[in-house]
Design a protein around this motif. Structure first.
Motif, PDB file in Angstrom:
ATOM      1  N   TYR A  13       0.865  -1.175   0.000  1.00 44.78           N
ATOM      2  CA  TYR A  13       0.000   0.000   0.000  1.00 44.78           C
ATOM      3  C   TYR A  13       0.900   1.223   0.000  1.00 44.78           C
ATOM      4  CZ  TYR A  13      -4.048  -2.817   1.357  1.00 44.78           C
ATOM      5  OH  TYR A  13      -5.054  -3.732   1.389  1.00 44.78           O
ATOM      6  N   ARG A  15       1.590   4.641   1.568  1.00 46.58           N
ATOM      7  CA  ARG A  15       1.202   5.410   2.756  1.00 46.58           C
ATOM      8  C   ARG A  15       2.173   6.578   2.885  1.00 46.58           C
ATOM      9  NH1 ARG A  15       0.866   1.828   7.959  1.00 46.58           N
ATOM     10  NH2 ARG A  15      -0.822   0.741   6.918  1.00 46.58           N
ATOM     11  N   PHE A  20       4.483   0.551   1.373  1.00 46.45           N
ATOM     12  CA  PHE A  20       4.495  -0.187   2.634  1.00 46.45           C
ATOM     13  C   PHE A  20       4.103  -1.632   2.315  1.00 46.45           C
ATOM     14  CE2 PHE A  20       1.737  -1.701   6.091  1.00 46.45           C
ATOM     15  CZ  PHE A  20       2.590  -1.605   7.178  1.00 46.45           C
ATOM     16  N   VAL A  22       2.691  -5.068   2.882  1.00 44.29           N
ATOM     17  CA  VAL A  22       1.745  -5.733   3.787  1.00 44.29           C
ATOM     18  C   VAL A  22       1.946  -7.248   3.719  1.00 44.29           C
ATOM     19  CG1 VAL A  22      -0.677  -6.140   4.274  1.00 44.29           C
ATOM     20  CG2 VAL A  22       0.078  -3.886   3.563  1.00 44.29           C
ATOM     21  N   SER A  42      -2.410  -9.264  15.101  1.00 52.81           N
ATOM     22  CA  SER A  42      -3.149  -8.165  14.484  1.00 52.81           C
ATOM     23  C   SER A  42      -2.234  -7.369  13.538  1.00 52.81           C
ATOM     24  CB  SER A  42      -3.683  -7.254  15.599  1.00 52.81           C
ATOM     25  OG  SER A  42      -4.512  -6.296  15.034  1.00 52.81           O
ATOM     26  N   GLY A  43      -2.728  -7.100  12.374  1.00 44.94           N
ATOM     27  CA  GLY A  43      -1.989  -6.271  11.427  1.00 44.94           C
ATOM     28  C   GLY A  43      -1.020  -7.050  10.545  1.00 44.94           C
ATOM     29  N   CYS A  44      -0.983  -8.400  10.667  1.00 42.53           N
ATOM     30  CA  CYS A  44      -0.005  -9.163   9.870  1.00 42.53           C
ATOM     31  C   CYS A  44      -0.485  -9.393   8.437  1.00 42.53           C
ATOM     32  CB  CYS A  44       0.329 -10.489  10.540  1.00 42.53           C
ATOM     33  SG  CYS A  44      -1.018 -11.677  10.446  1.00 42.53           S
ATOM     34  N   GLY A  45      -1.715  -9.001   8.148  1.00 50.00           N
ATOM     35  CA  GLY A  45      -2.166  -9.098   6.763  1.00 50.00           C
ATOM     36  C   GLY A  45      -3.129 -10.238   6.488  1.00 50.00           C
ATOM     37  N   LYS A  46      -3.753 -10.787   7.550  1.00 47.47           N
ATOM     38  CA  LYS A  46      -4.696 -11.907   7.366  1.00 47.47           C
ATOM     39  C   LYS A  46      -5.870 -11.504   6.485  1.00 47.47           C
ATOM     40  CE  LYS A  46      -5.503 -12.213  11.823  1.00 47.47           C
ATOM     41  NZ  LYS A  46      -4.606 -11.164  12.332  1.00 47.47           N
ATOM     42  N   SER A  47      -6.493 -10.363   6.836  1.00 49.69           N
ATOM     43  CA  SER A  47      -7.660  -9.923   6.056  1.00 49.69           C
ATOM     44  C   SER A  47      -7.240  -9.571   4.641  1.00 49.69           C
ATOM     45  CB  SER A  47      -8.321  -8.701   6.712  1.00 49.69           C
ATOM     46  OG  SER A  47      -8.823  -9.058   7.972  1.00 49.69           O
ATOM     47  N   THR A  48      -6.065  -8.959   4.517  1.00 52.37           N
ATOM     48  CA  THR A  48      -5.582  -8.597   3.180  1.00 52.37           C
ATOM     49  C   THR A  48      -5.418  -9.863   2.330  1.00 52.37           C
ATOM     50  OG1 THR A  48      -4.450  -6.690   4.111  1.00 52.37           O
ATOM     51  CG2 THR A  48      -3.726  -7.419   1.924  1.00 52.37           C
ATOM     52  N   GLU A 160     -12.886 -13.535  10.774  1.00 52.45           N
ATOM     53  CA  GLU A 160     -13.194 -13.416  12.205  1.00 52.45           C
ATOM     54  C   GLU A 160     -14.699 -13.329  12.464  1.00 52.45           C
ATOM     55  OE1 GLU A 160     -10.503 -11.920  14.759  1.00 52.45           O
ATOM     56  OE2 GLU A 160      -9.062 -11.159  13.305  1.00 52.45           O
TER      57      GLU A 160
HETATM   58  N1  LIG Z   1      -6.487  -0.112   2.215  1.00 52.27           N
HETATM   59  C1  LIG Z   1      -5.366  -0.017   2.926  1.00 52.27           C
HETATM   60  N2  LIG Z   1      -4.518   1.025   2.792  1.00 52.27           N
HETATM   61  C2  LIG Z   1      -3.380   1.101   3.506  1.00 52.27           C
HETATM   62  N3  LIG Z   1      -2.974   0.185   4.409  1.00 52.27           N
HETATM   63  C3  LIG Z   1      -3.786  -0.878   4.600  1.00 52.27           C
HETATM   64  C4  LIG Z   1      -5.031  -1.047   3.872  1.00 52.27           C
HETATM   65  N4  LIG Z   1      -5.596  -2.208   4.281  1.00 52.27           N
HETATM   66  C5  LIG Z   1      -4.775  -2.736   5.216  1.00 52.27           C
HETATM   67  N5  LIG Z   1      -3.686  -1.931   5.400  1.00 52.27           N
HETATM   68  C6  LIG Z   1      -2.572  -2.198   6.320  1.00 52.27           C
HETATM   69  O1  LIG Z   1      -2.085  -3.503   6.063  1.00 52.27           O
HETATM   70  C7  LIG Z   1      -1.711  -4.154   7.277  1.00 52.27           C
HETATM   71  C8  LIG Z   1      -2.430  -5.477   7.361  1.00 52.27           C
HETATM   72  O2  LIG Z   1      -3.831  -5.251   7.514  1.00 52.27           O
HETATM   73  P1  LIG Z   1      -4.884  -6.419   7.657  1.00 52.27           P
HETATM   74  O3  LIG Z   1      -6.185  -5.781   7.914  1.00 52.27           O
HETATM   75  O4  LIG Z   1      -4.771  -7.332   6.513  1.00 52.27           O
HETATM   76  O5  LIG Z   1      -4.340  -7.168   8.970  1.00 52.27           O
HETATM   77  P2  LIG Z   1      -5.030  -8.290   9.871  1.00 52.27           P
HETATM   78  O6  LIG Z   1      -3.991  -9.333  10.095  1.00 52.27           O
HETATM   79  O7  LIG Z   1      -6.313  -8.702   9.282  1.00 52.27           O
HETATM   80  O8  LIG Z   1      -5.269  -7.514  11.245  1.00 52.27           O
HETATM   81  P3  LIG Z   1      -6.451  -7.693  12.334  1.00 52.27           P
HETATM   82  O9  LIG Z   1      -6.131  -8.956  13.092  1.00 52.27           O
HETATM   83  O10 LIG Z   1      -6.274  -6.485  13.206  1.00 52.27           O
HETATM   84  O11 LIG Z   1      -7.756  -7.739  11.615  1.00 52.27           O
HETATM   85  C9  LIG Z   1      -2.043  -3.192   8.402  1.00 52.27           C
HETATM   86  O12 LIG Z   1      -0.853  -2.543   8.780  1.00 52.27           O
HETATM   87  C10 LIG Z   1      -3.011  -2.237   7.785  1.00 52.27           C
HETATM   88  O13 LIG Z   1      -2.901  -0.970   8.375  1.00 52.27           O
END
Ligand SMILES: Nc1ncnc2c1ncn2[C@@H]1O[C@H](COP(=O)(O)OP(=O)(O)OP(=O)(O)O)[C@@H](O)[C@H]1O
Ligand SMILES: [Mg+2]
Length: 257
Positions: A13, A15, A20, A22, A42-48, A160
């Motif tokens: 992404y 930023r 950055f 992900v 949290s934030g490791c990119g699972k949802s991504t 989740e």
């Molecule tokens: N659209 C976006 N633009 C910029 N950064 C993003 C975007 N979507 C996610 N990120 C960043 O990518 C990283 C991973 O996000 P993601 O939501 O995939 O993590 P996650 O493992 O699902 O976290 P959580 O357990 O908190 O849901 C985070 O640092 C988030 O800030």
């Protein structure tokens, strides 16, 4: 060829004008009928990663293939269940479950019987004419699970889905979902940061590490009886995952220092 192929996926992404990372070079293969949990801090990119597989987002480089086809957009063959139940408040339970069938183009006269079958499957027959506001969080999430199953998708993605539920409701839904998915041989990709949840549900747990998000390890779950969360084998696998998960955390902390 595997059913789902995550092939050298890289996601960045921008930023503050800077790129950055992900997800860094993630490669994974999932088989048809597998229940996969994506586990990580949290934030490791699972949802991504889930969104890339489901086609809601595009990879910066690398690609995802499902059944040999490159994923570039969401498909009606797959459904996603989120933490927010996504129910229409003005529709009844039945109306909400029928919604997915409407989008799929199932004829009106067949919809009710199909919806009722899946409402029954999640134990909500008595509440089928209620509106979402009259239901508890656990019941609302059961409705969205029934809606997902009703369209008989090839893959169910879940991000989740039980995170907002109390511990007991969460445990009973975990048991129900794992039973349903196994009975129906569904392919499921399920995001969680709860270790026990991943052990109860998954055939394999994919552990991700953070900063940058990347594949840490894959743990196959070969427990005979998953319902006993205090059994010797459950504890052994929990400790093993905890260590891997903890190491993923440590690396994150070191990164910040
Ligand atoms: N659209 C976006 N633009 C910029 N950064 C993003 C975007 N979507 C996610 N990120 C960043 O990518 C990283 C991973 O996000 P993601 O939501 O995939 O993590 P996650 O493992 O699902 O976290 P959580 O357990 O908190 O849901 C985070 O640092 C988030 O800030
Ligand atoms: Mg997330």
């Amino acid at each position: 060829m595997s059913y789902i192929e995550v092939d050298h996926v890289h996601k960045e992404y921008i930023r503050d004008g800077k790129a950055f990372t992900v997800l860094n070079d993630v490669s994974l293969n999932f088989d048809k009928g597998e229940f996969i949990c994506l586990l990580g801090p949290s934030g490791c990119g699972k949802s991504t990663l889930l969104n890339l597989i489901a086609g809601f987002e595009n990879c910066t480089s690398g690609q995802v293939r499902i059944d040999g086809q490159v994923v570039s957009q969401p498909s009606i063959k797959y459904v996603t269940v989120f933490q927010q139940y996504g129910l229409l408040p003005w529709r009844t339970v039945l109306g909400n479950v029928e919604l997915g069938l409407e989008s799929k183009g199932v004829p009106k006269e067949n919809r009710q019987a199909i919806a009722e079958k899946y409402i029954d499957m999640v134990g909500l027959t008595a509440a089928k004419n209620s509106h979402p506001a009259e239901l508890s969080g656990g019941m609302q999430q059961r409705v969205s699970i029934a809606r997902a199953f009703a369209v008989e998708p090839e893959i169910i993605f879940m991000d989740e889905p039980f995170a907002a539920l109390d511990a007991l409701t969460r445990m009973s839904l975990q048991d129900e979902v794992t039973k349903l998915c196994r009975e129906q041989g569904k392919t499921v990709v399920f995001v969680t940061h709860d270790i026990d949840e991943s052990i109860v549900l998954a055939d394999r747990v994919v552990i991700l590490a953070a900063n940058p998000g990347r594949l840490k390890t894959i743990v196959p779950i070969t427990i005979a009886d998953r319902s006993d969360r205090n059994s010797e084998e459950f504890l052994t696998i929990r400790n093993h995952i905890f260590e891997e998960f903890h190491m993923a955390h440590e690396e994150k902390i070191e990164y910040y220092i």
